[in-house]
Scaffold this active site. Sequence first.
Site, mmCIF file in Angstrom:
data_model
loop_
_atom_site.group_PDB
_atom_site.id
_atom_site.type_symbol
_atom_site.label_atom_id
_atom_site.label_comp_id
_atom_site.label_asym_id
_atom_site.label_seq_id
_atom_site.Cartn_x
_atom_site.Cartn_y
_atom_site.Cartn_z
ATOM 1 N N LYS A 11 9.514 -16.254 13.315
ATOM 2 C CA LYS A 11 8.870 -16.258 14.641
ATOM 3 C C LYS A 11 7.431 -15.735 14.508
ATOM 4 O O LYS A 11 6.810 -15.905 13.462
ATOM 5 C CB LYS A 11 9.669 -15.431 15.646
ATOM 6 C CG LYS A 11 11.138 -15.830 15.685
ATOM 7 C CD LYS A 11 11.795 -15.354 16.937
ATOM 8 C CE LYS A 11 13.292 -15.534 16.833
ATOM 9 N NZ LYS A 11 13.935 -15.568 18.132
ATOM 10 N N GLU A 96 12.813 -21.446 22.262
ATOM 11 C CA GLU A 96 11.613 -20.754 22.783
ATOM 12 C C GLU A 96 10.502 -21.759 23.054
ATOM 13 O O GLU A 96 9.742 -21.611 24.011
ATOM 14 C CB GLU A 96 11.173 -19.657 21.788
ATOM 15 C CG GLU A 96 12.148 -18.488 21.800
ATOM 16 C CD GLU A 96 12.217 -17.686 20.512
ATOM 17 O OE1 GLU A 96 11.313 -17.830 19.654
ATOM 18 O OE2 GLU A 96 13.192 -16.923 20.344
ATOM 19 N N GLY A 172 18.388 -13.651 19.794
ATOM 20 C CA GLY A 172 17.666 -12.392 19.949
ATOM 21 C C GLY A 172 18.310 -11.435 20.939
ATOM 22 O O GLY A 172 17.709 -10.440 21.326
#
Length: 249
Positions: A11, A96, A172
């Site tokens: 990420k 995301e 997450g």
Amino acid sequence: MRKKLVAGNWKMHGGLQANAALLDQIADGLPGVACDVLVCVPFPYLSQVAERLVDSRVALGAQNVSEHAAGAFTGEVSAFMLAELGCSFVIVGHSERRALYGESDLVVAHKCQAVLAAGMQPVLCVGETLAEREAGETLAVVARQLHVVIDCVGVESFARMVVAYEPVWAIGTGLTASPAQAEAVHAAIRLQFAGLDSVVAEGLRILYGGSVKPQNALELFAQSNIDGGLIGGAALVADDFLAICRAAN
Ligand code: PEP
């Protein structure tokens, strides 16, 4: 027999020193790892990581790509550029990206097309939100996300792709799909492909992602349709990442 793949998604984390230290630690632990290993790093670090991975069996990947080949797209990065920097995989359609940057199923499909055209393998992410799961829509959502890509690139292209099932509610959050929950979706994905091309279906690597940790990796990877993992947080801790890789041995 599908060889398992464990892919780290760093990420938007890292720094030159931290990356070097993490890669050194991963390299030290690699002799005990039998599965394929991939690290997907932020764009600015691709060259640094590519250099450190020369002569290593860890593959390099990016986390996003433009669907366009070139042109007036300020701030975007093309598939050709990623291939030139040594990437062999690109994460496409991470939740995301879908949620925060509005990537539609069609944009995701076009990105897969661009990655394939540049000779790399898309790691196509699919998965449902918590609301979709609670509404009993999980399999329909995942089937739709896949269908749009299959329509665009053709089922045969999936011989050069990886699918990652990542329930959005598990990314997450510390919540993991149970091995049975994950396996049910993975089996449905394989069945969807089996209806189109049995050889592609049998060879397709379907990774699970969503709070995979050393403590839960073994049981997840023991499921017959789970061919490895896409690892976020635990990919930044060498000992954890290596333990997850060993769980895929
Ligand atoms: C991910 O980033 O794709 C992911 C699965 O993250 P985490 O392992 O931290 O849930």
